[in-house]
Design a protein around this motif. Structure first.
Motif, PDB file in Angstrom:
ATOM      1  N   LEU A  72       2.880 -17.395  31.697  1.00 39.51           N
ATOM      2  CA  LEU A  72       2.433 -16.075  31.345  1.00 39.51           C
ATOM      3  C   LEU A  72       3.519 -15.064  30.777  1.00 39.51           C
ATOM      4  N   THR A  73       2.971 -14.387  29.677  1.00 41.13           N
ATOM      5  CA  THR A  73       3.920 -13.665  29.020  1.00 41.13           C
ATOM      6  C   THR A  73       3.845 -12.139  29.243  1.00 41.13           C
ATOM      7  N   VAL A  74       4.975 -11.576  29.679  1.00 43.41           N
ATOM      8  CA  VAL A  74       4.627 -10.080  30.330  1.00 43.41           C
ATOM      9  C   VAL A  74       5.989  -9.330  29.947  1.00 43.41           C
ATOM     10  N   VAL A  86       9.493 -13.107  30.236  1.00 42.86           N
ATOM     11  CA  VAL A  86       9.957 -11.944  30.164  1.00 42.86           C
ATOM     12  C   VAL A  86      10.189 -11.341  28.978  1.00 42.86           C
ATOM     13  N   ASP A  87       9.852 -10.562  28.074  1.00 36.76           N
ATOM     14  CA  ASP A  87      10.132  -9.975  27.025  1.00 36.76           C
ATOM     15  C   ASP A  87      11.413  -9.555  27.034  1.00 36.76           C
ATOM     16  N   CYS A 129      -1.692 -13.561  29.132  1.00 38.79           N
ATOM     17  CA  CYS A 129      -0.923 -12.517  29.078  1.00 38.79           C
ATOM     18  C   CYS A 129      -0.920 -11.505  30.243  1.00 38.79           C
ATOM     19  N   GLY A 130      -0.191 -10.365  30.355  1.00 39.44           N
ATOM     20  CA  GLY A 130      -0.129  -9.610  31.416  1.00 39.44           C
ATOM     21  C   GLY A 130      -1.319  -8.837  31.709  1.00 39.44           C
TER      22      GLY A 130
END
Length: 453
Positions: free
Chosen positions: A131-133, A158-159, A221-222
């Protein structure tokens, strides 16, 4: 002069007064203890409300009647209410999740996570998720709890540009899940930049070290949300078509897309990607033919090992650093190399990875976006749900909490209803997302879980 009799009377009176004072103090002490105990019992009863608890504070919005199109029928007098008020407000959710004293079991109950495996079939085929959020905590929590199962494994990227309080809140939630973790290395992700691809690679390096013997990895993705349940995902991954194959929908790179990989590009960190000069890049390494497809995938574990260890994969990754949106060519190109684990040489656009409404596909793949378009992708509205459900892809993209929130409410309710119907274990009250208008929720067995939804 005070006589002896009078002195005895005074002593007796003082003794009586002292006894009364002592009795009064004892009474007040006991009364205080009783009030304290009653307060504790009352608060615990409200906190740990069981299946017959009231539906929640009035600030919780009711579900749209449109949801009834997809859910079991109810009487006209009955109104479904959120039990999920803690994710209604982003500020309130941050405060609740980021409290200094962290009671993980209670937090997971409050957020309605399903904390038991729902079938042996799912346990025997663990999945990995990336998961890229970077924003919208409520959307992240709703996505994570929808896909969560204790036998899977989850890597959360987490970016770097995410707000500190957002990252802290994500860390709190993930810290309560023994099979979830934050990526050991974070990127400042740029739209269409190499950093987006690198974020997935970072998580893959972490996932291969996990003790969970996961079989396939899926990236999200989020703004995604599942359409298939975990059980349906497992069955789809094990189907004859996909059992030993990677899912990377795509085709040979069309001429209109060649500029993406023929010219040098540069990331404006955290913002966008621009073409850098007019000189053409060298051809791809090892004589590879470039393919074009989606950034989304379902990959076998041997393929992930190949990506991380094989020199061809590493060279292509290096070559892709200054291309435009490299995640849309990297996976699908590798998956078209003969002999690569799980390769799919003739797959084309096969694979129900995502339900997406592209603006240029109106009139062919769909009949318009009922929400609104952002970068030519539909942010779903309520009337898009029937199309999503009929398409029955693995996931749908995109949703926003600030635009058309009721669309996600209904899809989430429909999805949780399906998940609980398929369960082969007793349903816990906290797994339910809603209560009926009269506050009664039935949870005695999987077969009647629908009654509480």
């Amino acid at each position: 002069m005070v006589t002896g009799g009078c002195k005895k009377g005074l002593v007796s009176s003082r003794t009586t007064m002292l006894q009364l004072e002592g009795t009064k103090c004892s009474f007040l002490f006991c009364l205080g203890i009783c009030i304290l105990l009653c307060s504790v019992i009352y608060l615990r009863t409200r906190t740990h409300a069981g299946p017959h608890a009231q539906s929640g504070p009035l600030s919780c919005r009711a579900f749209s009647p449109y949801c009834q199109t997809f859910l079991p029928s109810t009487t006209d007098e009955t109104q479904w209410q959120h039990r999920d008020c803690k994710v209604e407000s982003e500020a309130g959710l941050l405060e609740h999740v980021s409290g200094q004293v962290l009671d993980c079991p209670q937090l997971l109950r409050d957020l309605h996570f399903i904390t038991s495996s729902l079938s042996r079939e799912e346990e025997d085929y663990p999945l990995a998720f990336i998961l890229t959020v970077h924003k919208e905590l409520a959307l992240f929590i709703r996505l994570l709890r929808a896909i969560y199962a204790p036998h899977n494994v989850y890597c959360i990227h987490v970016d770097v540009k995410a707000l500190p309080e957002y990252r802290a809140a994500v860390e709190h939630v993930v810290g309560c899940l023994p099979n979830a973790f934050l990526s050991s290395r974070s990127e400042t992700v740029t739209y269409a930049g190499f950093s987006r691809l690198q974020a997935d690679i970072n998580c893959m390096r972490d996932l291969v070290k996990s003790p969970v013997a996961w079989r396939k990895v899926i990236n999200l993705c989020g703004q995604d949300f599942p359409v298939k349940s975990n059980l349906e995902l497992v069955r789809y991954m094990q189907s004859k078509e996909w059992r030993d194959r990677n899912m990377t929908p795509g085709v040979k790179q069309p001429p209109v897309m060649k500029h993406r990989t023929e010219f040098h590009h540069r990331e404006v960190m955290g913002s966008h990607v621009v073409q850098w000069g007019k000189d053409q890049k060298k051809p791809p390494p090892h004589g590879l033919e470039v393919y074009f497809g989606t950034a989304y995938y379902a990959l076998t574990r041997p393929f992930v090992d190949y990506v991380l260890e094989n020199q061809v994969a590493r060279d292509l990754l290096k070559w892709s650093r200054d291309t435009f949106s490299p995640d849309e060519h990297y996976w699908v190109t590798l998956n078209h190399i003969k002999g690569v684990p799980g390769s799919d040489l003739d797959g084309g656009w096969d694979g129900a990875i995502r339900a997406i409404k592209w603006k240029d596909q109106e009139g062919t793949a769909h009949f318009g976006c009922k929400g609104r378009y952002v970068r030519d992708i539909c942010i779903y509205g309520l009337e898009d749900l029937q199309w999503i459900i009929n398409k029955n892809s693995m996931f749908a993209n995109k949703f926003e909490s600030g635009n058309f929130p009721v669309a996600l409410d209904c899809l989430e309710l429909w999805h949780r209803n399906k998940v609980l119907q398929q369960a082969s274990v007793p349903i816990e009250p906290s797994w339910l997302l809603i209560a009926m208008g009269n506050g009664i929720v039935s949870t005695s067995s999987p077969s009647n879980a629908t009654a509480g939804l």
